[in-house]
Design a protein around this motif. Structure first.
Motif, PDB file in Angstrom:
ATOM      1  N   LEU A 177      21.893  -5.550  34.436  1.00  0.00           N
ATOM      2  CA  LEU A 177      21.630  -4.656  33.307  1.00  0.00           C
ATOM      3  C   LEU A 177      21.295  -5.423  32.027  1.00  0.00           C
ATOM      4  CD1 LEU A 177      24.345  -1.857  33.710  1.00  0.00           C
ATOM      5  CD2 LEU A 177      21.909  -1.762  34.279  1.00  0.00           C
ATOM      6  N   ALA A 178      21.659  -6.699  31.965  1.00  0.00           N
ATOM      7  CA  ALA A 178      21.313  -7.510  30.797  1.00  0.00           C
ATOM      8  C   ALA A 178      19.808  -7.590  30.606  1.00  0.00           C
ATOM      9  CB  ALA A 178      21.899  -8.913  30.938  1.00  0.00           C
ATOM     10  N   HIS A 179      19.059  -7.355  31.680  1.00  0.00           N
ATOM     11  CA  HIS A 179      17.606  -7.468  31.632  1.00  0.00           C
ATOM     12  C   HIS A 179      16.914  -6.123  31.869  1.00  0.00           C
ATOM     13  CE1 HIS A 179      18.376 -11.776  31.757  1.00  0.00           C
ATOM     14  NE2 HIS A 179      19.174 -11.547  32.778  1.00  0.00           N
ATOM     15  N   ALA A 180      17.688  -5.063  31.843  1.00  0.00           N
ATOM     16  CA  ALA A 180      17.143  -3.724  32.110  1.00  0.00           C
ATOM     17  C   ALA A 180      16.591  -3.130  30.821  1.00  0.00           C
ATOM     18  CB  ALA A 180      18.218  -2.826  32.711  1.00  0.00           C
ATOM     19  N   ASP A 181      15.330  -3.399  30.546  1.00  0.00           N
ATOM     20  CA  ASP A 181      14.721  -3.008  29.282  1.00  0.00           C
ATOM     21  C   ASP A 181      13.919  -1.709  29.398  1.00  0.00           C
ATOM     22  OD1 ASP A 181      12.802  -4.052  30.930  1.00  0.00           O
ATOM     23  OD2 ASP A 181      11.817  -5.263  29.391  1.00  0.00           O
ATOM     24  N   GLY A 182      14.420  -0.772  30.175  1.00  0.00           N
ATOM     25  CA  GLY A 182      13.763   0.524  30.321  1.00  0.00           C
ATOM     26  C   GLY A 182      14.674   1.659  29.919  1.00  0.00           C
ATOM     27  N   GLU A 183      14.125   2.861  29.873  1.00  0.00           N
ATOM     28  CA  GLU A 183      14.902   4.035  29.490  1.00  0.00           C
ATOM     29  C   GLU A 183      15.773   4.553  30.632  1.00  0.00           C
ATOM     30  OE1 GLU A 183      12.594   7.079  27.401  1.00  0.00           O
ATOM     31  OE2 GLU A 183      11.027   5.571  27.151  1.00  0.00           O
ATOM     32  N   TYR A 184      15.337   4.265  31.856  1.00  0.00           N
ATOM     33  CA  TYR A 184      16.044   4.763  33.031  1.00  0.00           C
ATOM     34  C   TYR A 184      16.297   3.625  34.003  1.00  0.00           C
ATOM     35  CZ  TYR A 184      14.528   9.354  31.339  1.00  0.00           C
ATOM     36  OH  TYR A 184      14.303  10.468  30.563  1.00  0.00           O
ATOM     37  N   VAL A 185      17.375   3.791  34.787  1.00  0.00           N
ATOM     38  CA  VAL A 185      17.716   2.819  35.822  1.00  0.00           C
ATOM     39  C   VAL A 185      17.836   3.552  37.149  1.00  0.00           C
ATOM     40  CG1 VAL A 185      19.471   1.207  36.677  1.00  0.00           C
ATOM     41  CG2 VAL A 185      18.901   1.265  34.233  1.00  0.00           C
ATOM     42  N   LYS A 186      17.165   3.022  38.155  1.00  0.00           N
ATOM     43  CA  LYS A 186      17.238   3.547  39.518  1.00  0.00           C
ATOM     44  C   LYS A 186      17.856   2.487  40.409  1.00  0.00           C
ATOM     45  CE  LYS A 186      16.094   6.180  43.122  1.00  0.00           C
ATOM     46  NZ  LYS A 186      16.720   7.513  43.346  1.00  0.00           N
ATOM     47  N   VAL A 187      18.881   2.857  41.172  1.00  0.00           N
ATOM     48  CA  VAL A 187      19.478   1.906  42.107  1.00  0.00           C
ATOM     49  C   VAL A 187      18.719   1.975  43.432  1.00  0.00           C
ATOM     50  CG1 VAL A 187      21.197   3.579  42.901  1.00  0.00           C
ATOM     51  CG2 VAL A 187      21.623   1.136  43.184  1.00  0.00           C
ATOM     52  N   LEU A 188      18.483   0.805  44.030  1.00  0.00           N
ATOM     53  CA  LEU A 188      17.864   0.725  45.349  1.00  0.00           C
ATOM     54  C   LEU A 188      18.497  -0.442  46.086  1.00  0.00           C
ATOM     55  CD1 LEU A 188      15.719   1.598  47.431  1.00  0.00           C
ATOM     56  CD2 LEU A 188      14.132   0.003  46.309  1.00  0.00           C
ATOM     57  N   ASP A 189      19.248  -0.147  47.122  1.00  0.00           N
ATOM     58  CA  ASP A 189      19.837  -1.232  47.904  1.00  0.00           C
ATOM     59  C   ASP A 189      18.740  -1.992  48.643  1.00  0.00           C
ATOM     60  OD1 ASP A 189      22.329  -0.557  47.018  1.00  0.00           O
ATOM     61  OD2 ASP A 189      22.945   0.475  48.851  1.00  0.00           O
ATOM     62  N   ALA A 190      18.978  -3.268  48.891  1.00  0.00           N
ATOM     63  CA  ALA A 190      17.952  -4.137  49.462  1.00  0.00           C
ATOM     64  C   ALA A 190      17.470  -3.657  50.818  1.00  0.00           C
ATOM     65  CB  ALA A 190      18.496  -5.558  49.573  1.00  0.00           C
ATOM     66  N   ASP A 191      18.328  -3.005  51.581  1.00  0.00           N
ATOM     67  CA  ASP A 191      17.958  -2.590  52.930  1.00  0.00           C
ATOM     68  C   ASP A 191      17.463  -1.148  53.009  1.00  0.00           C
ATOM     69  OD1 ASP A 191      20.457  -1.650  52.282  1.00  0.00           O
ATOM     70  OD2 ASP A 191      21.450  -2.312  54.114  1.00  0.00           O
ATOM     71  N   ASP A 192      17.323  -0.470  51.873  1.00  0.00           N
ATOM     72  CA  ASP A 192      16.886   0.926  51.858  1.00  0.00           C
ATOM     73  C   ASP A 192      15.436   1.050  51.395  1.00  0.00           C
ATOM     74  OD1 ASP A 192      19.395   1.626  52.722  1.00  0.00           O
ATOM     75  OD2 ASP A 192      20.139   2.154  50.732  1.00  0.00           O
ATOM     76  N   GLN A 193      14.905   2.275  51.471  1.00  0.00           N
ATOM     77  CA  GLN A 193      13.526   2.528  51.063  1.00  0.00           C
ATOM     78  C   GLN A 193      13.442   3.853  50.307  1.00  0.00           C
ATOM     79  OE1 GLN A 193      10.772   2.263  54.413  1.00  0.00           O
ATOM     80  NE2 GLN A 193      12.136   0.811  55.425  1.00  0.00           N
ATOM     81  N   LEU A 194      12.493   3.921  49.367  1.00  0.00           N
ATOM     82  CA  LEU A 194      12.219   5.154  48.636  1.00  0.00           C
ATOM     83  C   LEU A 194      11.029   5.873  49.271  1.00  0.00           C
ATOM     84  CD1 LEU A 194      12.455   4.007  44.897  1.00  0.00           C
ATOM     85  CD2 LEU A 194      14.235   5.099  46.294  1.00  0.00           C
ATOM     86  N   PRO A 195      11.183   7.129  49.675  1.00  0.00           N
ATOM     87  CA  PRO A 195      10.024   7.890  50.142  1.00  0.00           C
ATOM     88  C   PRO A 195       9.048   8.139  48.997  1.00  0.00           C
ATOM     89  CG  PRO A 195      12.100   8.940  50.787  1.00  0.00           C
ATOM     90  CD  PRO A 195      12.435   7.895  49.775  1.00  0.00           C
ATOM     91  N   PRO A 196       7.776   8.359  49.285  1.00  0.00           N
ATOM     92  CA  PRO A 196       6.810   8.663  48.227  1.00  0.00           C
ATOM     93  C   PRO A 196       7.265   9.856  47.390  1.00  0.00           C
ATOM     94  CG  PRO A 196       5.672   8.202  50.287  1.00  0.00           C
ATOM     95  CD  PRO A 196       7.128   8.253  50.621  1.00  0.00           C
ATOM     96  N   GLY A 197       7.101   9.725  46.076  1.00  0.00           N
ATOM     97  CA  GLY A 197       7.439  10.803  45.161  1.00  0.00           C
ATOM     98  C   GLY A 197       8.847  10.781  44.623  1.00  0.00           C
ATOM     99  N   ALA A 198       9.708   9.912  45.151  1.00  0.00           N
ATOM    100  CA  ALA A 198      11.117   9.922  44.755  1.00  0.00           C
ATOM    101  C   ALA A 198      11.296   9.624  43.269  1.00  0.00           C
ATOM    102  CB  ALA A 198      11.911   8.920  45.598  1.00  0.00           C
ATOM    103  N   LEU A 199      10.662   8.573  42.774  1.00  0.00           N
ATOM    104  CA  LEU A 199      10.816   8.210  41.365  1.00  0.00           C
ATOM    105  C   LEU A 199      10.282   9.293  40.436  1.00  0.00           C
ATOM    106  CD1 LEU A 199       9.976   4.404  40.991  1.00  0.00           C
ATOM    107  CD2 LEU A 199      12.217   5.525  40.935  1.00  0.00           C
ATOM    108  N   ALA A 200       9.130   9.856  40.770  1.00  0.00           N
ATOM    109  CA  ALA A 200       8.523  10.870  39.913  1.00  0.00           C
ATOM    110  C   ALA A 200       9.395  12.115  39.821  1.00  0.00           C
ATOM    111  CB  ALA A 200       7.134  11.232  40.429  1.00  0.00           C
TER     112      ALA A 200
END
Length: 253
Positions: free
Chosen positions: A78-101
């Protein structure tokens, strides 16, 4: 001006080879005009077995640090998280299309919503997926709804903490992830629910990989005395936050 979503991933050697698949799932995300994502990969440790799997891309940052578990790795990132939002993603997982939006749209539409979660499918070793019943109705999640459900259902929440999308200022105010050997993400989820309304999307927002090396599949994760202690401190923190009436946003009743 471009606005940014920060993806935070803790990783150690055994899960590092999944990073390219997680990266591909990020590249498949489409965001509204004026938005971008940046991926912070934080190794839990300083060994040489993670770096070879880190994608080469200007949108990806990789750092290492002394071992403390995934919660500590995510929090130091988080010391380098220079955005308005934070999304967690574990290294072994995947985001389906459209998830972030979808997550972004929910929080941008309502300033009283502090965090979002979504439906999860297990990603099995043979590449197939499996869902499970019990999801809440889509839409707003009121304060304490997750906390009270969790406390009466054998410490199992009705939404998954691995899908969290959070306002950065709220995440920092709560101190990031709990310093626990496991359940650190559940601790964060319950703290968020104690102080702020959330959102649940019934569309699949995460493919949660099941594999023999995952931490939650190890015997230590289900050790009864430790689990009871983890659950006790997780609940105590959330109840204390509610008792002291800390609220997000501050102007809400």
């Amino acid at each position: 001006m471009t606005r940014r979503i920060i993806i935070v991933t803790a990783v150690h050697g055994p899960s590092a080879h999944f990073l390219p698949e997680a990266f591909k799932s990020l590249c498949d995300q489409e965001l509204p005009d004026g938005w971008e994502w940046h991926w912070l990969i934080q190794q839990d440790g300083t060994s040489d077995d993670v770096a070879p799997h880190v994608p080469t891309d200007d949108r990806v940052s990789f750092r290492q640090g002394r071992r403390g578990g995934p919660g500590v790795a995510r929090t130091i990132a988080l010391a380098h998280a220079d955005g308005e939002y934070v999304k967690v993603l574990d290294a072994d997982d995947q985001l389906p299309p459209g998830a972030l939006a979808r997550d972004l749209a929910a929080l941008e539409a309502d300033s009283s919503i502090g965090w979002a979660t979504s439906r999860v499918l297990d990603l099995l070793p043979d590449g197939t997926t499996a869902g499970f019943p019990g999801d809440p109705e889509p839409g707003a999640i009121e304060r304490k709804a997750v906390l009270d459900y969790w406390a009466t259902h054998d410490y199992r929440a009705q939404v998954h903490p691995a899908t969290l999308f959070i306002r950065r200022d709220l995440l920092v105010a709560l101190g990031g992830w709990m310093a626990l050997p496991a359940s650190e993400d559940t601790g964060l989820l319950l703290a968020l629910n104690a102080v702020a309304r959330g959102w649940f999307s019934s569309e699949v927002g995460l493919l949660y990989r099941k594999w023999e090396g995952q931490a939650t599949g190890q015997s230590a994760h289900t050790n009864a005395p430790e689990r009871d202690a983890r659950m006790a401190v997780v609940e105590a923190r959330a109840r204390a936050l509610d008792h002291f009436q800390w609220r997000y946003p501050i102007s809400s009743n």
